[in-house]
Motif scaffolding. Sequence first.
Motif, mmCIF file in Angstrom:
data_model
loop_
_atom_site.group_PDB
_atom_site.id
_atom_site.type_symbol
_atom_site.label_atom_id
_atom_site.label_comp_id
_atom_site.label_asym_id
_atom_site.label_seq_id
_atom_site.Cartn_x
_atom_site.Cartn_y
_atom_site.Cartn_z
ATOM 1 N N LYS A 50 0.857 -1.180 0.000
ATOM 2 C CA LYS A 50 0.000 0.000 0.000
ATOM 3 C C LYS A 50 0.903 1.243 0.000
ATOM 4 N N PRO A 51 1.098 1.868 -1.173
ATOM 5 C CA PRO A 51 1.989 3.035 -1.247
ATOM 6 C C PRO A 51 1.546 4.155 -0.302
ATOM 7 N N MET A 52 2.487 4.665 0.464
ATOM 8 C CA MET A 52 2.201 5.722 1.432
ATOM 9 C C MET A 52 2.724 7.052 0.873
ATOM 10 N N TRP A 53 1.934 7.644 -0.030
ATOM 11 C CA TRP A 53 2.344 8.885 -0.683
ATOM 12 C C TRP A 53 2.416 10.044 0.305
ATOM 13 N N ASN A 54 1.733 9.948 1.406
ATOM 14 C CA ASN A 54 1.714 11.039 2.376
ATOM 15 C C ASN A 54 3.065 11.260 3.037
ATOM 16 N N GLN A 55 3.971 10.274 2.912
ATOM 17 C CA GLN A 55 5.275 10.410 3.562
ATOM 18 C C GLN A 55 6.127 11.475 2.884
ATOM 19 N N PHE A 56 5.875 11.765 1.620
ATOM 20 C CA PHE A 56 6.583 12.852 0.947
ATOM 21 C C PHE A 56 6.178 14.200 1.544
ATOM 22 N N SER A 57 4.892 14.418 1.686
ATOM 23 C CA SER A 57 4.421 15.675 2.266
ATOM 24 C C SER A 57 4.819 15.781 3.738
ATOM 25 N N GLU A 58 4.848 14.656 4.438
ATOM 26 C CA GLU A 58 5.243 14.674 5.848
ATOM 27 C C GLU A 58 6.706 15.046 6.000
ATOM 28 N N ALA A 59 7.556 14.451 5.178
ATOM 29 C CA ALA A 59 8.985 14.773 5.236
ATOM 30 C C ALA A 59 9.234 16.222 4.833
ATOM 31 N N TRP A 60 8.496 16.705 3.818
ATOM 32 C CA TRP A 60 8.670 18.087 3.347
ATOM 33 C C TRP A 60 8.303 19.094 4.429
ATOM 34 N N SER A 61 7.292 18.766 5.216
ATOM 35 C CA SER A 61 6.832 19.689 6.255
ATOM 36 C C SER A 61 7.693 19.647 7.508
ATOM 37 N N MET A 62 8.541 18.643 7.638
ATOM 38 C CA MET A 62 9.347 18.485 8.847
ATOM 39 C C MET A 62 10.642 19.285 8.802
ATOM 40 N N ALA A 63 11.035 19.767 7.625
ATOM 41 C CA ALA A 63 12.265 20.555 7.495
ATOM 42 C C ALA A 63 12.112 21.512 6.323
ATOM 43 N N PRO A 64 12.812 22.641 6.345
ATOM 44 C CA PRO A 64 12.691 23.630 5.246
ATOM 45 C C PRO A 64 13.500 23.225 4.015
ATOM 46 N N PHE A 65 13.092 22.131 3.372
ATOM 47 C CA PHE A 65 13.843 21.641 2.219
ATOM 48 C C PHE A 65 13.809 22.622 1.056
ATOM 49 N N ASP A 66 12.736 23.382 0.915
ATOM 50 C CA ASP A 66 12.693 24.375 -0.156
ATOM 51 C C ASP A 66 13.791 25.411 0.015
ATOM 52 N N HIS A 67 14.048 25.796 1.266
ATOM 53 C CA HIS A 67 15.110 26.770 1.534
ATOM 54 C C HIS A 67 16.486 26.153 1.301
ATOM 55 N N TYR A 68 16.670 24.901 1.712
ATOM 56 C CA TYR A 68 17.944 24.221 1.494
ATOM 57 C C TYR A 68 18.246 24.109 -0.007
ATOM 58 N N ILE A 69 17.243 23.690 -0.774
ATOM 59 C CA ILE A 69 17.437 23.529 -2.219
ATOM 60 C C ILE A 69 17.714 24.873 -2.880
ATOM 61 N N LEU A 70 16.998 25.907 -2.448
ATOM 62 C CA LEU A 70 17.225 27.244 -3.008
ATOM 63 C C LEU A 70 18.640 27.725 -2.710
ATOM 64 N N ASN A 71 19.124 27.481 -1.498
ATOM 65 C CA ASN A 71 20.499 27.845 -1.159
ATOM 66 C C ASN A 71 21.499 27.139 -2.063
ATOM 67 N N SER A 72 21.295 25.835 -2.280
ATOM 68 C CA SER A 72 22.225 25.060 -3.104
ATOM 69 C C SER A 72 22.204 25.520 -4.550
ATOM 70 N N VAL A 73 21.011 25.737 -5.090
ATOM 71 C CA VAL A 73 20.900 26.173 -6.482
ATOM 72 C C VAL A 73 21.483 27.577 -6.655
ATOM 73 N N PHE A 74 21.179 28.471 -5.725
ATOM 74 C CA PHE A 74 21.668 29.851 -5.811
ATOM 75 C C PHE A 74 23.198 29.902 -5.785
ATOM 76 N N THR A 75 23.811 29.255 -4.801
ATOM 77 C CA THR A 75 25.275 29.284 -4.704
ATOM 78 C C THR A 75 25.915 28.557 -5.882
ATOM 79 N N ALA A 76 25.326 27.446 -6.326
ATOM 80 C CA ALA A 76 25.910 26.695 -7.435
ATOM 81 C C ALA A 76 25.876 27.502 -8.726
#
Length: 276
Positions: A50-76
């Motif tokens: 039974k695929p648990m698709w909600n784990q993606f949204s749960e992991a995303w909400s537990m840490a500011p991954f959007d900010h981390y990715i933006l930092n990496s893309v910006f500096t790179a």
Amino acid sequence: MIKTPILVIKHLILIFISIMMIFPFFWMVVSALKTKEEIFHFPPTLWPEKPMWNQFSEAWSMAPFDHYILNSVFTAVIIIFIQVLNSALIAYAFTQMRFRGRNFLFSIILITYMLPVAATYVPSYVILADFNLLDSYKGLILSNAVSVFGIFLFRQAFLQVPKELIEAARVDGAKHWTIIWRIILPITKETFITFALISFVQNYNNYLWPTLITTSESKYLITTGLRQFFIQEGAYGIQWPLIMAASTFAVLPLLLLFVFIQKWIISGISDQGLKG
């Protein structure tokens, strides 16, 4: 008749290698859909019951991954722009200008490429500390502003440019920047594209050095943020489905980059003609 079986074998080998290369990414995404018990179940299953698709949204909400990715893309991206510019200019000087000590200076640059990267961390850290650039975007960018590999790669590419074209441009009164932009760049554009892609992947995946010089969470790159998530929210590997989901977030920008840029890479490599 002999070529057909050989061609089939080559394709089978390439298919097998492709599957081996893509399987870790497939396993990472599928593991994010499983429970912890399913991940460690033996024999392993390729797809969860039974695929648990909600784990993606749960992991995303537990840490500011959007900010981390933006930092990496910006500096790179900033690092790529600086590295491509200074590598191309330095390579142009080594290939198109005559000055005393040119070969000796290039030898020194190559010698620095042979040094272990870790050996430069302490002096680089001290220099950044003296200029008050620790835990800053400027420190991350300036400490990676020069690529010895880029200088070597561009130099080798510029050496393949016909000297007749350069001399003809000089006779017509072309300046150095015109020669680079109108003659060298169109001929060696595949080198620019390839190096930019390699540099982006390298800087996006950079882990140890950014971890050493950044302490504020707001400055974390995706690699450091992923480690922090593994320690805190992932509870040192207890929450493996969430860790796999977070790892998928980290890899996704690179996959999207390849999807959008692959036509430019193929075009750059296949276009070997000289443009006037």
